[in-house]
Design a protein around this motif. Structure first.
Motif, PDB file in Angstrom:
ATOM      1  N   THR A 111      35.570  55.368  44.724  1.00 35.23           N
ATOM      2  CA  THR A 111      36.970  55.354  45.149  1.00 35.23           C
ATOM      3  C   THR A 111      37.245  54.181  46.084  1.00 35.23           C
ATOM      4  OG1 THR A 111      37.106  57.746  44.932  1.00 35.23           O
ATOM      5  CG2 THR A 111      38.792  56.699  46.277  1.00 35.23           C
ATOM      6  N   VAL A 112      36.345  53.924  47.012  1.00 37.91           N
ATOM      7  CA  VAL A 112      36.525  52.797  47.937  1.00 37.91           C
ATOM      8  C   VAL A 112      36.477  51.479  47.174  1.00 37.91           C
ATOM      9  CG1 VAL A 112      35.532  51.580  49.910  1.00 37.91           C
ATOM     10  CG2 VAL A 112      35.659  54.072  49.933  1.00 37.91           C
ATOM     11  N   ILE A 113      35.527  51.336  46.280  1.00 36.35           N
ATOM     12  CA  ILE A 113      35.421  50.099  45.489  1.00 36.35           C
ATOM     13  C   ILE A 113      36.654  49.923  44.613  1.00 36.35           C
ATOM     14  CG2 ILE A 113      34.141  49.049  43.579  1.00 36.35           C
ATOM     15  CD1 ILE A 113      31.589  49.998  45.011  1.00 36.35           C
ATOM     16  N   PHE A 114      37.122  51.016  44.028  1.00 38.55           N
ATOM     17  CA  PHE A 114      38.336  50.979  43.217  1.00 38.55           C
ATOM     18  C   PHE A 114      39.534  50.575  44.073  1.00 38.55           C
ATOM     19  CE2 PHE A 114      41.880  53.400  41.107  1.00 38.55           C
ATOM     20  CZ  PHE A 114      41.956  52.596  39.975  1.00 38.55           C
ATOM     21  N   GLY A 115      39.610  51.081  45.299  1.00 40.83           N
ATOM     22  CA  GLY A 115      40.707  50.731  46.200  1.00 40.83           C
ATOM     23  C   GLY A 115      40.699  49.267  46.591  1.00 40.83           C
ATOM     24  N   VAL A 116      39.529  48.760  46.962  1.00 40.53           N
ATOM     25  CA  VAL A 116      39.417  47.347  47.340  1.00 40.53           C
ATOM     26  C   VAL A 116      39.719  46.459  46.141  1.00 40.53           C
ATOM     27  CG1 VAL A 116      37.839  45.544  48.141  1.00 40.53           C
ATOM     28  CG2 VAL A 116      37.784  47.797  49.203  1.00 40.53           C
ATOM     29  N   GLY A 117      39.123  46.779  44.994  1.00 43.57           N
ATOM     30  CA  GLY A 117      39.351  45.988  43.788  1.00 43.57           C
ATOM     31  C   GLY A 117      40.808  45.998  43.358  1.00 43.57           C
ATOM     32  N   SER A 118      41.437  47.147  43.434  1.00 43.73           N
ATOM     33  CA  SER A 118      42.853  47.251  43.059  1.00 43.73           C
ATOM     34  C   SER A 118      43.727  46.432  43.997  1.00 43.73           C
ATOM     35  CB  SER A 118      43.298  48.708  43.074  1.00 43.73           C
ATOM     36  OG  SER A 118      42.580  49.451  42.120  1.00 43.73           O
ATOM     37  N   GLY A 119      43.421  46.474  45.282  1.00 43.05           N
ATOM     38  CA  GLY A 119      44.171  45.671  46.245  1.00 43.05           C
ATOM     39  C   GLY A 119      43.984  44.182  46.013  1.00 43.05           C
ATOM     40  N   LEU A 120      42.750  43.781  45.735  1.00 39.56           N
ATOM     41  CA  LEU A 120      42.497  42.365  45.453  1.00 39.56           C
ATOM     42  C   LEU A 120      43.148  41.939  44.139  1.00 39.56           C
ATOM     43  CD1 LEU A 120      38.787  42.019  46.620  1.00 39.56           C
ATOM     44  CD2 LEU A 120      40.853  41.219  47.783  1.00 39.56           C
ATOM     45  N   GLY A 121      43.188  42.845  43.176  1.00 42.24           N
ATOM     46  CA  GLY A 121      43.881  42.559  41.920  1.00 42.24           C
ATOM     47  C   GLY A 121      45.371  42.361  42.146  1.00 42.24           C
ATOM     48  N   PHE A 122      45.967  43.203  43.000  1.00 47.30           N
ATOM     49  CA  PHE A 122      47.370  43.039  43.355  1.00 47.30           C
ATOM     50  C   PHE A 122      47.569  41.690  44.041  1.00 47.30           C
ATOM     51  CE2 PHE A 122      50.958  43.335  46.220  1.00 47.30           C
ATOM     52  CZ  PHE A 122      51.942  43.911  45.441  1.00 47.30           C
ATOM     53  N   THR A 123      46.682  41.364  44.972  1.00 45.61           N
ATOM     54  CA  THR A 123      46.783  40.087  45.693  1.00 45.61           C
ATOM     55  C   THR A 123      46.675  38.909  44.731  1.00 45.61           C
ATOM     56  OG1 THR A 123      45.818  41.116  47.654  1.00 45.61           O
ATOM     57  CG2 THR A 123      45.798  38.711  47.574  1.00 45.61           C
ATOM     58  N   LEU A 124      45.709  38.970  43.829  1.00 46.73           N
ATOM     59  CA  LEU A 124      45.544  37.898  42.845  1.00 46.73           C
ATOM     60  C   LEU A 124      46.806  37.733  42.011  1.00 46.73           C
ATOM     61  CD1 LEU A 124      43.721  35.849  41.336  1.00 46.73           C
ATOM     62  CD2 LEU A 124      43.014  37.761  39.873  1.00 46.73           C
ATOM     63  N   ALA A 125      47.345  38.823  41.521  1.00 44.23           N
ATOM     64  CA  ALA A 125      48.533  38.752  40.673  1.00 44.23           C
ATOM     65  C   ALA A 125      49.735  38.196  41.428  1.00 44.23           C
ATOM     66  CB  ALA A 125      48.853  40.139  40.108  1.00 44.23           C
ATOM     67  N   ILE A 126      49.957  38.654  42.656  1.00 45.32           N
ATOM     68  CA  ILE A 126      51.145  38.220  43.395  1.00 45.32           C
ATOM     69  C   ILE A 126      51.012  36.761  43.845  1.00 45.32           C
ATOM     70  CG2 ILE A 126      50.480  39.011  45.717  1.00 45.32           C
ATOM     71  CD1 ILE A 126      53.364  40.023  46.041  1.00 45.32           C
ATOM     72  N   VAL A 127      49.800  36.328  44.188  1.00 41.10           N
ATOM     73  CA  VAL A 127      49.611  34.928  44.590  1.00 41.10           C
ATOM     74  C   VAL A 127      49.748  33.995  43.382  1.00 41.10           C
ATOM     75  CG1 VAL A 127      47.902  33.277  45.469  1.00 41.10           C
ATOM     76  CG2 VAL A 127      48.276  35.428  46.670  1.00 41.10           C
ATOM     77  N   LEU A 128      49.189  34.391  42.248  1.00 40.84           N
ATOM     78  CA  LEU A 128      49.369  33.578  41.038  1.00 40.84           C
ATOM     79  C   LEU A 128      50.845  33.477  40.668  1.00 40.84           C
ATOM     80  CD1 LEU A 128      46.418  34.784  38.767  1.00 40.84           C
ATOM     81  CD2 LEU A 128      46.670  32.553  39.869  1.00 40.84           C
ATOM     82  N   MET A 129      51.540  34.590  40.766  1.00 41.93           N
ATOM     83  CA  MET A 129      52.969  34.592  40.454  1.00 41.93           C
ATOM     84  C   MET A 129      53.731  33.693  41.423  1.00 41.93           C
ATOM     85  SD  MET A 129      55.229  35.677  38.446  1.00 41.93           S
ATOM     86  CE  MET A 129      56.706  36.595  38.114  1.00 41.93           C
ATOM     87  N   ALA A 130      53.375  33.748  42.702  1.00 43.34           N
ATOM     88  CA  ALA A 130      54.046  32.904  43.696  1.00 43.34           C
ATOM     89  C   ALA A 130      53.799  31.427  43.410  1.00 43.34           C
ATOM     90  CB  ALA A 130      53.566  33.260  45.095  1.00 43.34           C
ATOM     91  N   GLY A 131      52.574  31.080  43.037  1.00 48.57           N
ATOM     92  CA  GLY A 131      52.272  29.686  42.701  1.00 48.57           C
ATOM     93  C   GLY A 131      53.076  29.208  41.511  1.00 48.57           C
ATOM     94  N   ILE A 132      53.185  30.050  40.505  1.00 48.24           N
ATOM     95  CA  ILE A 132      53.968  29.689  39.318  1.00 48.24           C
ATOM     96  C   ILE A 132      55.446  29.573  39.672  1.00 48.24           C
ATOM     97  CG2 ILE A 132      54.726  30.511  37.050  1.00 48.24           C
ATOM     98  CD1 ILE A 132      51.878  31.748  36.767  1.00 48.24           C
TER      99      ILE A 132
END
Length: 191
Positions: A132-153
């Protein structure tokens, strides 16, 4: 190896924004500048991680042993709201300019369905505490990756010659769809 697969899968394959389409409001609202998108991503990652910990503890130490499973959603909402309030107070105290940049989207983390989805998916998949902790960290980092990529675009799109009817939300949704297709390409990597 299974934990690493879960972590990478949460970031790339089962990305909350681009696979489950949860958390679209802050994804589209805060993804205009990379610095504010990154800060929002870190705030969401923090809240997702702490939510994963507390929701698992509450579920497995209180709700399940006492037969109160029906209170999962209510207890998860209380956990998420409390954590977001703590994050909001912390950011307001530490960095007022960041607090102003995030604006209304910071308190909206409380209603970010990605965070509630995290707690419910972890319960649904019957993850252990570590998973659950790994899933939480990974999900948060996935959100961060998606939003930063979107911001760059989107920063690049501000300089592009976009047809008038597509400017703003139109092109943002098209880009989000293309990003979702690209992230879907990772689907065969992790099984």
């Amino acid at each position: 190896m299974e934990l690493l697969a879960l972590f990478i899968s949460a970031i790339l394959v089962n990305n909350f924004v681009l696979y489950y389409f949860l958390g679209i409001c802050p994804f589209l609202g805060v993804s205009k500048k990379i610095d504010s998108a990154f800060s929002m991503g870190l705030a969401v990652t923090f809240v997702m991680t702490i939510t994963a910990v507390f929701s698992w503890l509450i579920n497995h130490l209180i709700l399940i042993p006492y037969g109160l499973d029906y209170l999962q959603i209510v207890s998860f909402i209380l956990v998420i709201a409390s954590l977001v309030q703590l994050v909001e107070m912390f950011i307001r105290k530490i960095s007022p300019p960041l607090y102003q940049a995030l604006g209304i989207y910071l308190p909206l983390i409380t209603t970010n369905c990605a965070i509630m989805g995290l707690a419910l998916i972890a319960v649904l998949n019957n993850y252990s505490f570590v998973e659950t902790v790994i899933f939480g960290v990974g999900s948060g980092l996935g959100f961060t990756l998606a939003i930063v990529l979107m911001a760059g675009i989107r920063e690049e799109l501000d300089l592009a010659d976009v047809p008038e009817p597509l400017k703003g939300a139109g092109i943002a949704l098209i880009v989000a769809g293309i990003m979702a297709l690209a992230f879907n390409g990772f689907l065969g990597m992790i099984k």
